[in-house]
Design an enzyme around this catalytic site. Sequence first.
Site, PDB file in Angstrom:
ATOM      1  N   PRO A   1      26.931 -12.260  20.197  1.00  0.00           N
ATOM      2  CA  PRO A   1      26.713 -10.816  20.110  1.00  0.00           C
ATOM      3  C   PRO A   1      27.768 -10.033  20.901  1.00  0.00           C
ATOM      4  CG  PRO A   1      24.682 -11.928  20.688  1.00  0.00           C
ATOM      5  CD  PRO A   1      25.753 -12.961  20.691  1.00  0.00           C
ATOM      6  N   GLY A   2      28.190  -8.947  20.344  1.00  0.00           N
ATOM      7  CA  GLY A   2      29.084  -8.026  21.057  1.00  0.00           C
ATOM      8  C   GLY A   2      30.530  -8.439  21.096  1.00  0.00           C
TER       9      GLY A   2
ATOM     10  N   ASP B   1      15.689 -19.435  40.094  1.00  0.00           N
ATOM     11  CA  ASP B   1      16.574 -20.562  40.414  1.00  0.00           C
ATOM     12  C   ASP B   1      16.051 -21.836  39.775  1.00  0.00           C
ATOM     13  OD1 ASP B   1      17.886 -18.776  42.030  1.00  0.00           O
ATOM     14  OD2 ASP B   1      16.769 -19.353  43.841  1.00  0.00           O
TER      15      ASP B   1
ATOM     16  N   GLU C   1      18.845 -15.814  50.401  1.00  0.00           N
ATOM     17  CA  GLU C   1      20.174 -15.456  49.880  1.00  0.00           C
ATOM     18  C   GLU C   1      21.282 -16.094  50.718  1.00  0.00           C
ATOM     19  OE1 GLU C   1      20.584 -14.218  47.017  1.00  0.00           O
ATOM     20  OE2 GLU C   1      18.476 -13.712  46.745  1.00  0.00           O
TER      21      GLU C   1
ATOM     22  N   GLY D   1      30.235 -15.176  15.563  1.00  0.00           N
ATOM     23  CA  GLY D   1      30.530 -15.092  16.992  1.00  0.00           C
ATOM     24  C   GLY D   1      29.348 -14.574  17.768  1.00  0.00           C
TER      25      GLY D   1
HETATM   26  P1  ATP Z   1      26.315  -8.113  17.081  1.00  0.00           P
HETATM   27  O1  ATP Z   1      26.467  -9.524  16.670  1.00  0.00           O
HETATM   28  O2  ATP Z   1      25.345  -7.948  18.175  1.00  0.00           O
HETATM   29  O3  ATP Z   1      26.129  -7.171  15.929  1.00  0.00           O
HETATM   30  P2  ATP Z   1      29.102  -7.500  17.112  1.00  0.00           P
HETATM   31  O4  ATP Z   1      29.909  -8.732  17.337  1.00  0.00           O
HETATM   32  O5  ATP Z   1      29.015  -6.991  15.729  1.00  0.00           O
HETATM   33  O6  ATP Z   1      27.690  -7.687  17.761  1.00  0.00           O
HETATM   34  P3  ATP Z   1      30.303  -5.027  17.697  1.00  0.00           P
HETATM   35  O7  ATP Z   1      29.215  -4.142  17.209  1.00  0.00           O
HETATM   36  O8  ATP Z   1      31.473  -5.189  16.834  1.00  0.00           O
HETATM   37  O9  ATP Z   1      29.699  -6.419  18.076  1.00  0.00           O
HETATM   38  O10 ATP Z   1      30.811  -4.564  19.123  1.00  0.00           O
HETATM   39  C1  ATP Z   1      30.087  -3.650  19.918  1.00  0.00           C
HETATM   40  C2  ATP Z   1      31.020  -2.773  20.686  1.00  0.00           C
HETATM   41  O11 ATP Z   1      31.757  -3.547  21.614  1.00  0.00           O
HETATM   42  C3  ATP Z   1      32.063  -2.114  19.826  1.00  0.00           C
HETATM   43  O12 ATP Z   1      31.611  -0.899  19.328  1.00  0.00           O
HETATM   44  C4  ATP Z   1      33.220  -1.917  20.788  1.00  0.00           C
HETATM   45  O13 ATP Z   1      33.058  -0.742  21.527  1.00  0.00           O
HETATM   46  C5  ATP Z   1      33.080  -3.078  21.745  1.00  0.00           C
HETATM   47  N1  ATP Z   1      33.996  -4.174  21.415  1.00  0.00           N
HETATM   48  C6  ATP Z   1      33.659  -5.429  21.076  1.00  0.00           C
HETATM   49  N2  ATP Z   1      34.755  -6.185  20.878  1.00  0.00           N
HETATM   50  C7  ATP Z   1      35.814  -5.393  21.065  1.00  0.00           C
HETATM   51  C8  ATP Z   1      37.229  -5.590  20.991  1.00  0.00           C
HETATM   52  N3  ATP Z   1      37.745  -6.762  20.664  1.00  0.00           N
HETATM   53  N4  ATP Z   1      38.025  -4.542  21.254  1.00  0.00           N
HETATM   54  C9  ATP Z   1      37.498  -3.349  21.573  1.00  0.00           C
HETATM   55  N5  ATP Z   1      36.196  -3.097  21.668  1.00  0.00           N
HETATM   56  C10 ATP Z   1      35.346  -4.090  21.424  1.00  0.00           C
END
Ligand code: ATP
Length: 642
Positions: free
Chosen positions: A240-241, A537, A463, A238
Amino acid sequence: MEKVPNKDNLQLLPERGFRFGWLYILIIISLILLSIPGFYFSPKEINWQEFEKNILSRHAVEKIDVVNNEIAEVYIKKIFVNDVYFKDVLQPKFGKELNPGPHYIFNIGSIEIFERKIEEVQKTFSENEKINITYVKRTNIFYEILPWIIPIFLILIMFKLFAQNTGLGGGGGASIFNFGRSTATLFEKENKSNITFNDVAGLEEAKQEIKEIVDFLKDPTTYTKLGAKIPKGVIIVGPPGTGKTLLAKAVAGEAQVPFFSLSGSEFVEMFVGVGASRVRDLFKKAKEKAPSIIFIDEIDAVGRSRGRNAFLTGANDERESTLNQLLTEMDGFGTNSGVIVLAATNRADMLDSALLRPGRFDRHIYLELPNFNERKAIFKVHLKPLIIENAVDSDFLAAQTPGFSGADIANICNEAALIAARRKKEKVEKQDFIDALERIVAGAEKKSKIISPDEKKIIAYHEAGHAVVSWLLKNVDPPVKVSIVPRGKSLGAAWYLPEEHQLRNTSQFTDMLCAALGGRASEEITFGDITSGALDDLEKVTKQAYTMVAFYGFNKKIGNISYYNSSGETGFQKPYSEETGKIIDDEVRILVENAYQQAKQLLLKNKDSLKTLAELLLQKEVVLKEDLEKILGKRSEVAIAK
Ligand code: ATP
């Protein structure tokens, strides 16, 4: 993934080597001490004159040892223990015994002169007072071995420094002797992660799949009695994040089995064979503790497809042998050994297909950016620890944040709390969240940036151009705020309320091009000249136009052909002929030019509104949706679909 080393998981971290520092100090101190002759009863150093005047004259000498023809060691008769002159040297320092001697030493200079002098003095001595002189040869071990020890010592220190600098030790305080060991962190019952599935919001399907693995480990018979085999690996893919690591942490928290966690990059070392031996060690440890889970974060660091672009990316033997070892371990003879491998990556396209095939990673879990309801749930999780005022609701926040990942949402909540704290508030308010959002999207406000009035005017018209075109085109996200306060790198910004789409059609794409070119078009109409302010842009427009023509098959001349490569491989050669390349370039240019002309037409038709909005911006710096409505009319009534 965060690691929590403690006494239990330390066994997995390469053992902290013996404290070499202490050993060195001990060796040095003992060598120095040993080198001092008679350290405990150190003899007093004197010269010939003193010796002759105070010792010989008293007839106190028991014997003299002449060491190496250089030094005379003088022993005093024990009966002189009560003599004030000899008290110091004969009195014991420790315990009750008398100092066995030598009690005095002096340098004799030349042996002949010494012998002559002694003979001279002894002439007056009676026969039984004559001094017994012995000649001894002595070697000092310390000075003998010093030339050997120093180079070895230096080599050891240099080797240790080298190991530290190159990470040869494998990090985590590893010693140089165990760099082939796995560096994974172990979470067990006593120190398991305190994150549970309740902390993971949304991601219901992914949670369901992962929960099944946890159930399997808790009670395998439910599955095995029907003949099912434990899945060997689950890969979470998935952007990042999106919560991949979080999901794995939740598994660690919920599973009642040992959980080994490490990052793919921890296998990769500059030394050939280290990665493979770490993989072996990791699986060995996991098997010893089976049933257990291994979690490899960012697996693309090691699992990148073999042989791909070896020339360009510098793919090396080391990484390939590490990957081969991983493949072998996952596919080893010991099926059903009870070790499940979880892995996470945001680059599944980079992975070697052998890694992804069933039998290794049998399950693939795809995470996506959260939708409205999921964002709402994630906001709820992250709002829980904050003290917020009643007006803050997760519906509002979720609506403002399409395209945001879980990590972005966590960041907004934290940023809002920081802003509220900076403003010395008791509770985090809605406005703090809005400010946090703007700060994250466009960067911090830079009111101190010096901008000349002429430039400010250009920025305002630029803008305003974006805002007017976006307001009037139905297929573009509605603008909610326009500002000419510099933020981050930009001099002005317009905020839109993005609508969530899974698909976009041609008119949506062309309208977006038009809106993005509205700024430059406005500059041309108003000032008869254009500026460099449209760089961002134009970059966006160019990329989008190329994807329309070369990827989505939106162009009639190119037809329904896509040169998109989902494997992410970029070869030396373009996948189309030079002739086609030229057509693509020409069509992109035509597309962008048409969009620009449309933007210009739209602005020319609404020149008055453009002027009013730009002047209002110059006056207020920030213009909201309500002002746009007053100037341009209600969007639902004026917006046109082209
Ligand atoms: P990367 O690929 O960059 O390592 P990742 O997919 O492993 O990213 P995580 O480290 O799991 O991302 O998520 C980072 C932070 O985002 C988590 O510590 C949490 O605080 C928040 N977060 C992400 N997804 C959720 C979720 N579904 N519910 C709650 N918090 C979330």
